[in-house]
Design a protein around this motif. Structure first.
Motif, mmCIF file in Angstrom:
data_model
loop_
_atom_site.group_PDB
_atom_site.id
_atom_site.type_symbol
_atom_site.label_atom_id
_atom_site.label_comp_id
_atom_site.label_asym_id
_atom_site.label_seq_id
_atom_site.Cartn_x
_atom_site.Cartn_y
_atom_site.Cartn_z
ATOM 1 N N THR A 21 8.579 16.446 -7.095
ATOM 2 C CA THR A 21 7.220 15.965 -7.368
ATOM 3 C C THR A 21 7.076 14.464 -7.118
ATOM 4 N N GLY A 22 6.036 14.098 -6.359
ATOM 5 C CA GLY A 22 5.653 12.704 -6.197
ATOM 6 C C GLY A 22 6.336 11.945 -5.078
ATOM 7 N N TRP A 23 7.306 12.540 -4.418
ATOM 8 C CA TRP A 23 8.080 11.836 -3.396
ATOM 9 C C TRP A 23 7.682 12.288 -1.997
ATOM 10 N N THR A 24 7.750 11.354 -1.054
ATOM 11 C CA THR A 24 7.532 11.642 0.358
ATOM 12 C C THR A 24 8.685 11.029 1.144
ATOM 13 N N GLU A 25 8.739 11.372 2.424
ATOM 14 C CA GLU A 25 9.721 10.741 3.318
ATOM 15 C C GLU A 25 8.963 9.730 4.161
ATOM 16 N N ASN A 26 9.497 8.502 4.231
ATOM 17 C CA ASN A 26 8.853 7.446 4.991
ATOM 18 C C ASN A 26 9.933 6.590 5.652
ATOM 19 N N HIS A 27 10.028 6.655 6.964
ATOM 20 C CA HIS A 27 10.999 5.845 7.719
ATOM 21 C C HIS A 27 12.431 6.048 7.214
ATOM 22 N N GLN A 28 12.847 7.299 7.124
ATOM 23 C CA GLN A 28 14.203 7.665 6.692
ATOM 24 C C GLN A 28 14.537 7.195 5.279
ATOM 25 N N LYS A 29 13.519 7.162 4.429
ATOM 26 C CA LYS A 29 13.701 6.823 3.021
ATOM 27 C C LYS A 29 12.835 7.753 2.189
ATOM 28 N N LEU A 30 13.316 8.097 0.996
ATOM 29 C CA LEU A 30 12.458 8.774 0.033
ATOM 30 C C LEU A 30 11.576 7.709 -0.594
ATOM 31 N N HIS A 31 10.296 8.001 -0.752
ATOM 32 C CA HIS A 31 9.352 6.996 -1.248
ATOM 33 C C HIS A 31 8.492 7.582 -2.367
ATOM 34 N N ARG A 32 8.284 6.755 -3.387
ATOM 35 C CA ARG A 32 7.353 7.107 -4.465
ATOM 36 C C ARG A 32 6.751 5.834 -5.032
ATOM 37 N N GLN A 33 5.471 5.893 -5.360
ATOM 38 C CA GLN A 33 4.809 4.806 -6.084
ATOM 39 C C GLN A 33 4.295 5.382 -7.395
ATOM 40 N N ILE A 34 4.556 4.662 -8.487
ATOM 41 C CA ILE A 34 4.171 5.126 -9.813
ATOM 42 C C ILE A 34 3.327 4.041 -10.473
ATOM 43 N N GLU A 35 2.226 4.450 -11.088
ATOM 44 C CA GLU A 35 1.374 3.511 -11.821
ATOM 45 C C GLU A 35 1.556 3.703 -13.319
ATOM 46 N N PHE A 36 1.504 2.601 -14.034
ATOM 47 C CA PHE A 36 1.696 2.566 -15.474
ATOM 48 C C PHE A 36 0.480 1.918 -16.121
ATOM 49 N N ALA A 37 0.461 1.899 -17.436
ATOM 50 C CA ALA A 37 -0.665 1.305 -18.160
ATOM 51 C C ALA A 37 -0.740 -0.198 -17.935
ATOM 52 N N ASP A 38 0.422 -0.848 -17.841
ATOM 53 C CA ASP A 38 0.451 -2.303 -17.694
ATOM 54 C C ASP A 38 1.821 -2.751 -17.197
ATOM 55 N N PHE A 39 1.983 -4.050 -17.057
ATOM 56 C CA PHE A 39 3.232 -4.624 -16.546
ATOM 57 C C PHE A 39 4.418 -4.295 -17.442
ATOM 58 N N ALA A 40 4.241 -4.414 -18.760
ATOM 59 C CA ALA A 40 5.353 -4.176 -19.675
ATOM 60 C C ALA A 40 5.887 -2.752 -19.550
ATOM 61 N N GLU A 41 4.995 -1.793 -19.427
ATOM 62 C CA GLU A 41 5.422 -0.400 -19.277
ATOM 63 C C GLU A 41 6.149 -0.199 -17.940
ATOM 64 N N ALA A 42 5.622 -0.794 -16.872
ATOM 65 C CA ALA A 42 6.258 -0.684 -15.556
ATOM 66 C C ALA A 42 7.648 -1.313 -15.568
ATOM 67 N N PHE A 43 7.754 -2.478 -16.159
ATOM 68 C CA PHE A 43 9.039 -3.181 -16.195
ATOM 69 C C PHE A 43 10.042 -2.438 -17.085
ATOM 70 N N GLY A 44 9.581 -1.873 -18.187
ATOM 71 C CA GLY A 44 10.457 -1.081 -19.044
ATOM 72 C C GLY A 44 11.007 0.133 -18.317
ATOM 73 N N PHE A 45 10.156 0.778 -17.526
ATOM 74 C CA PHE A 45 10.588 1.907 -16.695
ATOM 75 C C PHE A 45 11.676 1.460 -15.723
#
Length: 98
Positions: A21-45
């Protein structure tokens, strides 16, 4: 000594992506972008992923801009995608918000 990873074929990658779930192939790499509520949540992840990646000795290419984390996974030893990338992607999915 552990076995050197094997580069997966395009058909193997496509088949494995079907169950990731959520991943694609892009230029011989697995790629995913995830959004969070804010910076602190993203950085904690990212901190949680870093601990898993270090235990696996397999590290993502990633960036963080405010509430977004962009992740690319590839295996440099094989110049492409290997099972290591899928294992880390699965671990990341377990840590990512639903």
């Amino acid at each position: 000594m552990s076995e050197k990873p094997r580069k997966l074929s395009n058909s193997e990658i496509s088949e494995r992506l079907g169950g990731l779930t959520g991943w694609t192939e892009n230029h011989q790499k697995l790629h995913r972008q995830i959004e969070f509520a804010d910076f602190a949540e993203a950085f904690g992840f990212m901190a949680s992923v870093a601990l898993v990646a270090e235990r696996m000795n397999h590290h993502p290419e990633w960036s963080n801009v405010w509430n977004r984390v962009s992740i690319d996974l590839s295996t440099h030893d094989v110049d492409g995608i290997s099972e290591l990338d899928f294992a880390l992607a699965e671990a990341i999915n377990k840590l990512a918000p639903a």
